[in-house]
Scaffold this active site. Structure first.
Site, PDB file in Angstrom:
ATOM      1  N   HIS A  54      70.678 133.663 -39.065  1.00 17.02           N
ATOM      2  CA  HIS A  54      70.497 135.117 -39.064  1.00 17.02           C
ATOM      3  C   HIS A  54      71.520 135.813 -39.957  1.00 17.02           C
ATOM      4  O   HIS A  54      71.194 136.765 -40.652  1.00 17.02           O
ATOM      5  CB  HIS A  54      70.599 135.665 -37.632  1.00 17.02           C
ATOM      6  CG  HIS A  54      69.508 135.142 -36.738  1.00 17.02           C
ATOM      7  ND1 HIS A  54      69.693 134.827 -35.424  1.00 17.02           N
ATOM      8  CD2 HIS A  54      68.214 134.844 -37.005  1.00 17.02           C
ATOM      9  CE1 HIS A  54      68.561 134.377 -34.907  1.00 17.02           C
ATOM     10  NE2 HIS A  54      67.652 134.366 -35.856  1.00 17.02           N
ATOM     11  N   ASP A 101      68.532 143.800 -37.920  1.00 22.13           N
ATOM     12  CA  ASP A 101      67.591 142.704 -38.131  1.00 22.13           C
ATOM     13  C   ASP A 101      66.710 142.512 -36.895  1.00 22.13           C
ATOM     14  O   ASP A 101      66.756 143.320 -35.946  1.00 22.13           O
ATOM     15  CB  ASP A 101      68.301 141.424 -38.607  1.00 22.13           C
ATOM     16  CG  ASP A 101      69.148 140.768 -37.537  1.00 22.13           C
ATOM     17  OD1 ASP A 101      69.182 141.278 -36.403  1.00 22.13           O
ATOM     18  OD2 ASP A 101      69.774 139.733 -37.828  1.00 22.13           O
TER      19      ASP A 101
END
Ligand code: UDP
Length: 489
Positions: A20, A116
């Site tokens: 990530h 995100d």
């Protein structure tokens, strides 16, 4: 707003995990490269992974700052056996107070917020600050299509998705085979499913959605988001900006650690080595490990294999990427290391994947199909063996084999049953040397060129990011005008 008139200060909130933080750092770098007046602050959670800490440290520059948020203790909030998505969702919920006060404490307040996939609950903080807010899904458009359509499926479909015989229809997109749905959709009674439905619905609350693909990769799916009769209806026509492929160019870290590996790689013929690596979290069962070793040996192809201790939990290493060392020799068939000596290179736990994939001697990638790994392969024109394990990897494998034509996969997927040595041997030979793999190898090179064109000045991804930046500058000017008008009133 104390930032100078022309400076855009972008705050990006990253979810935890190596897979990530990587695309978030790359987005930050890309934003800075796109405009000299941009500064980026990335907010990340503290990590115990050495690879992650090193990557963050090396990405930090005068224009790109990484703020580490304090660790959150979720032990009292989730079941000890909670799924990865539940843990990520709860962590990102609990981090909000710290994130909010970190934003308020900044000497130069942000003029744009990006979160995100798991951080959508923090879009509200952007709202409070009155700044444009975007969601960055560092994956592909088909994945985004399933996500944004899932709240509708949740209302329309009864029972478990995986028990359906009909594929799941998404307006204007490729259908999804029920058993290939992403992990949180596998069991609708699990907490991770309700978290997933929530954050999937929240994506459209942003002013725009950034994707780590480029326009030419998935034009039909992207068109569905721009059509109010198709997915546009679902996402309320929130603009989707494909800004990728964003990947690291070189790996972080002390390369002397891997000197033997690269010395060996330098001596191998061009495109003769297959790289086997299952992302930051992927693991194999004992039996699959044995078959993999036999398959590689039988293929008679050179290989580099990143080996982790065998386990039946396929995402076992997700939160601990690159930590600890085990005695790998015990995982293989007897005599394997001796018989493959000189032909294969075993790397315990963690390897500099980007440097390996960009080496001229590498000609194939045995991959779990995580999106970062996929793009790193595509960026180097390397064809793949798709070996999906968890998350959205089953869909990625279908995309790579059926739609993009850059990969092969086993007849029965590895998450269903142990794939035998003969089939592994056949797949390795197909993408490395056999004539019937010629088209796949060619297509991988075509895709590499297409991605390069998209990032160049005037290319589709270059233009998409420029649009986001100019829209934000525009919004900032309006915000200032209103601010001063209110002050003078
Ligand atoms: N990676 C690496 N060395 C390894 C394993 C993984 O550098 O031994 C990196 C890889 O290059 C990629 C990331 O870890 O950038 C994994 O991200 P991906 O999205 O492919 O999968 P995830 O780990 O999130 O499942």
């Amino acid at each position: 707003m104390s930032s100078s008139n022309s400076t855009l200060h972008v705050a990006i909130l990253s979810s935890p995990g190596f897979g990530h933080i990587i695309p978030v750092l790359e987005l930050g770098k890309r934003l800075i490269a796109s405009n000299q007046n941009i500064r980026v602050t990335i907010f990340a959670l503290s990590s115990t992974s050495q690879a992650e800490s090193l990557t963050i440290k090396e990405a930090t520059t005068a224009k790109l700052n990484v703020v580490t948020l304090p660790p959150v203790d979720i032990s009292g909030l989730v079941d000890p056996k909670a799924a990865v998505v539940t843990c990520l969702a709860v962590i990102m919920r609990e981090i909000r107070p710290a994130f909010r006060s970190a934003l308020h404490d900044m000497a130069c307040p942000p003029t744009m917020l990006i979160v995100d996939t798991f951080g959508t609950e923090s879009l509200l903080i952007g709202e409070e600050l009155g700044i444009p807010k975007y969601v960055y899904i560092p994956s592909n458009a088909w994945f985004l299509a399933l996500m944004t359509y899932s709240p509708t499926l949740d209302k329309e479909v009864e029972g478990e998705y995986v028990l359906r015989t009909e594929p799941l229809k998404i307006p204007g997109c490729r259908t999804v085979v029920p058993e290939e749905v992403i992990d949180p959709m596998l069991d609708r009674t699990n907490q991770q499913y309700s978290e997933y439905i929530r954050f999937s619905a929240e994506i459209s609350l942003g002013d725009g959605i950034l994707l780590n693909i480029w326009e030419e990769l998935q034009p039909t799916t992207l068109a569905a988001f721009r059509d109010e009769k198709l997915l546009g209806r679902v996402t309320k026509m929130v603009p989707v900006y494909p800004v990728g492929p964003l990947t690291r160019l070189v790996q972080s870290g002390d390369m002397t650690v891997n000197k033997d590996l690269f010395d060996w790689l330098d001596k191998q013929p061009s495109e003769s080595v297959i790289f086997v690596c299952l992302g930051s979290g992927g693991t194999l069962s004992n039996e699959q490990m044995m078959e993999m070793a036999w398959g590689l040996e039988l293929s008679q192809q050179r290989f580099i294999w990143v080996v982790r201790p065998p386990t039946t939990k396929s995402d076992a290493a997700f939160f601990t990427a690159g930590n600890g060392v085990g005695d790998v020799s015990t995982y293989f068939p007897e005599g394997f290391l001796t018989r493959t000596s000189g032909m294969g290179f075993i790397v315990p736990l963690w390897a500099p994947q980007v440097d390996i994939l960009s080496h001229l001697s590498v000609g194939g990638f045995f991959s779990h199909c995580g999106w970062n790994s996929t793009l790193e392969s595509v960026k180097n024109g390397v064809p793949m063996i798709a070996w999906p394990l968890y998350a959205e990897q089953r869909m990625n494998a279908t995309l790579l084999t059926e739609e993009l034509g850059v990969a092969v996969r086993s007849e029965v997927p590895p998450w269903k049953k142990v794939v035998g040595r003969e089939e592994i041997e056949r797949m390795v030979r197909k993408i490395m040397v056999e004539n019937d793999g010629f088209k796949i190898r060619g297509r991988a090179k075509e895709l590499k060129r297409s991605g390069e064109r998209a990032l160049r000045e005037g290319g589709s991804s270059y233009n998409a990011l420029s649009q986001v930046v100019s829209k934000t500058v525009q919004d900032m000017k309006i915000w200032r005008m209103n601010y001063h008008a209110n002050e003078n009133a």
